[in-house]
Design a protein around this motif. Sequence first.
Motif, PDB file in Angstrom:
ATOM      1  N   GLY A  70     -11.607 -49.426  -9.688  1.00 25.62           N
ATOM      2  CA  GLY A  70     -12.966 -49.140  -9.220  1.00 25.62           C
ATOM      3  C   GLY A  70     -13.431 -50.044  -8.106  1.00 25.62           C
ATOM      4  O   GLY A  70     -14.209 -49.636  -7.245  1.00 25.62           O
ATOM      5  N   LYS A  71     -12.964 -51.283  -8.090  1.00 27.16           N
ATOM      6  CA  LYS A  71     -13.334 -52.207  -7.016  1.00 27.16           C
ATOM      7  C   LYS A  71     -12.945 -51.618  -5.658  1.00 27.16           C
ATOM      8  O   LYS A  71     -13.771 -51.510  -4.752  1.00 27.16           O
ATOM      9  CB  LYS A  71     -12.662 -53.567  -7.222  1.00 27.16           C
ATOM     10  N   TYR A  72     -11.707 -51.209  -5.540  1.00 30.03           N
ATOM     11  CA  TYR A  72     -11.214 -50.679  -4.270  1.00 30.03           C
ATOM     12  C   TYR A  72     -11.795 -49.296  -3.962  1.00 30.03           C
ATOM     13  O   TYR A  72     -12.160 -49.002  -2.823  1.00 30.03           O
ATOM     14  CB  TYR A  72      -9.690 -50.637  -4.258  1.00 30.03           C
ATOM     15  N   LEU A  73     -11.865 -48.435  -4.972  1.00 29.62           N
ATOM     16  CA  LEU A  73     -12.435 -47.099  -4.761  1.00 29.62           C
ATOM     17  C   LEU A  73     -13.904 -47.185  -4.338  1.00 29.62           C
ATOM     18  O   LEU A  73     -14.348 -46.442  -3.460  1.00 29.62           O
ATOM     19  CB  LEU A  73     -12.311 -46.254  -6.035  1.00 29.62           C
ATOM     20  N   SER A  74     -14.638 -48.092  -4.945  1.00 29.55           N
ATOM     21  CA  SER A  74     -16.063 -48.239  -4.618  1.00 29.55           C
ATOM     22  C   SER A  74     -16.255 -48.799  -3.219  1.00 29.55           C
ATOM     23  O   SER A  74     -17.126 -48.335  -2.469  1.00 29.55           O
ATOM     24  CB  SER A  74     -16.758 -49.126  -5.647  1.00 29.55           C
ATOM     25  N   GLU A  75     -15.477 -49.787  -2.847  1.00 27.11           N
ATOM     26  CA  GLU A  75     -15.572 -50.334  -1.487  1.00 27.11           C
ATOM     27  C   GLU A  75     -15.236 -49.257  -0.455  1.00 27.11           C
ATOM     28  O   GLU A  75     -15.910 -49.129   0.571  1.00 27.11           O
ATOM     29  CB  GLU A  75     -14.650 -51.545  -1.332  1.00 27.11           C
ATOM     30  N   PHE A  76     -14.224 -48.445  -0.751  1.00 22.25           N
ATOM     31  CA  PHE A  76     -13.868 -47.337   0.141  1.00 22.25           C
ATOM     32  C   PHE A  76     -14.986 -46.294   0.179  1.00 22.25           C
ATOM     33  O   PHE A  76     -15.357 -45.802   1.242  1.00 22.25           O
ATOM     34  CB  PHE A  76     -12.548 -46.696  -0.329  1.00 22.25           C
ATOM     35  N   PRO A  89     -18.832 -55.486   6.027  1.00 19.48           N
ATOM     36  CA  PRO A  89     -18.428 -54.661   4.885  1.00 19.48           C
ATOM     37  C   PRO A  89     -18.980 -55.224   3.570  1.00 19.48           C
ATOM     38  O   PRO A  89     -19.096 -56.431   3.401  1.00 19.48           O
ATOM     39  CB  PRO A  89     -16.900 -54.727   4.914  1.00 19.48           C
ATOM     40  N   ILE A  90     -19.331 -54.331   2.669  1.00 21.44           N
ATOM     41  CA  ILE A  90     -19.775 -54.737   1.341  1.00 21.44           C
ATOM     42  C   ILE A  90     -18.537 -54.954   0.490  1.00 21.44           C
ATOM     43  O   ILE A  90     -17.724 -54.046   0.316  1.00 21.44           O
ATOM     44  CB  ILE A  90     -20.694 -53.675   0.708  1.00 21.44           C
ATOM     45  N   LYS A  91     -18.389 -56.141  -0.008  1.00 15.27           N
ATOM     46  CA  LYS A  91     -17.270 -56.472  -0.879  1.00 15.27           C
ATOM     47  C   LYS A  91     -17.793 -56.623  -2.300  1.00 15.27           C
ATOM     48  O   LYS A  91     -18.832 -57.226  -2.527  1.00 15.27           O
ATOM     49  CB  LYS A  91     -16.594 -57.774  -0.435  1.00 15.27           C
ATOM     50  N   ILE A  92     -17.078 -56.063  -3.242  1.00 19.64           N
ATOM     51  CA  ILE A  92     -17.416 -56.177  -4.655  1.00 19.64           C
ATOM     52  C   ILE A  92     -16.482 -57.216  -5.254  1.00 19.64           C
ATOM     53  O   ILE A  92     -15.261 -57.076  -5.177  1.00 19.64           O
ATOM     54  CB  ILE A  92     -17.253 -54.816  -5.368  1.00 19.64           C
ATOM     55  N   SER A  93     -17.057 -58.260  -5.820  1.00 24.99           N
ATOM     56  CA  SER A  93     -16.216 -59.315  -6.395  1.00 24.99           C
ATOM     57  C   SER A  93     -15.507 -58.785  -7.638  1.00 24.99           C
ATOM     58  O   SER A  93     -15.944 -57.816  -8.263  1.00 24.99           O
ATOM     59  CB  SER A  93     -17.054 -60.542  -6.748  1.00 24.99           C
ATOM     60  N   TRP A  94     -14.407 -59.456  -7.973  1.00 22.89           N
ATOM     61  CA  TRP A  94     -13.670 -59.049  -9.172  1.00 22.89           C
ATOM     62  C   TRP A  94     -14.532 -59.200 -10.417  1.00 22.89           C
ATOM     63  O   TRP A  94     -14.483 -58.370 -11.313  1.00 22.89           O
ATOM     64  CB  TRP A  94     -12.382 -59.864  -9.307  1.00 22.89           C
ATOM     65  N   LEU A  95     -15.341 -60.252 -10.468  1.00 20.56           N
ATOM     66  CA  LEU A  95     -16.206 -60.461 -11.622  1.00 20.56           C
ATOM     67  C   LEU A  95     -17.214 -59.324 -11.763  1.00 20.56           C
ATOM     68  O   LEU A  95     -17.398 -58.776 -12.855  1.00 20.56           O
ATOM     69  CB  LEU A  95     -16.938 -61.811 -11.513  1.00 20.56           C
ATOM     70  N   VAL A  96     -17.850 -58.934 -10.661  1.00 15.55           N
ATOM     71  CA  VAL A  96     -18.814 -57.828 -10.686  1.00 15.55           C
ATOM     72  C   VAL A  96     -18.124 -56.525 -11.078  1.00 15.55           C
ATOM     73  O   VAL A  96     -18.655 -55.750 -11.885  1.00 15.55           O
ATOM     74  CB  VAL A  96     -19.539 -57.700  -9.328  1.00 15.55           C
ATOM     75  N   ALA A  97     -16.937 -56.285 -10.528  1.00 16.39           N
ATOM     76  CA  ALA A  97     -16.204 -55.054 -10.855  1.00 16.39           C
ATOM     77  C   ALA A  97     -15.875 -54.994 -12.341  1.00 16.39           C
ATOM     78  O   ALA A  97     -16.070 -53.954 -12.991  1.00 16.39           O
ATOM     79  CB  ALA A  97     -14.930 -54.956 -10.016  1.00 16.39           C
TER      80      ALA A  97
END
Length: 168
Positions: A70-76, A89-97
């Motif tokens: 989901g981290k990568y799919l959401s960023e995409f 770019p909006i980056k989602i941290s691993w902790l948030v993911a």
Amino acid sequence: MPFTPFHMGTGILIKALLQGSFSLMVFGWSQIVMDIQPLWVLLHGHGHLHGFSHTFIGAILLAIVAGLTGKYLSEFGLKLLGISKAAQPIKISWLVALISAFLGCFSHVILDSIMHSDVQPFYPLTLYNPMLNFISVSSLHKLCLYSGLIGAAIFYLVQWRNRKTINK
């Protein structure tokens, strides 16, 4: 509640409360991941509709999968929607993911445990579902809907306040 937007109500409320410390897109992806097994059963006509995926042990495993993918799919997705710009770019941290995925999968089990008699959330420890009919299905749907509406109002109120503060 398979394949319904009702699960997102809790996610919208959590997003409003946690803001940038929570990803609504990863949460939404976790809802889809949770219902792949019931979809398979519906399409093929065999198996337990709310089987292992709707247990807390299954939710742990699926949350890890949903968080990692989901981290990568959401960023995409944010990039495709034009929300995330190339310059910033909006980056989602691993902790948030991972937090978002775990909250998504666990809330899914809880909500489905309340309304579906075939959910066994504590399997393999017990087949008993103490959450079944905790509240009526109608009340559960209202709870999900109202939590989403309240969450959306809080989220946009906070966003408006933050923009107003920045522009001073």
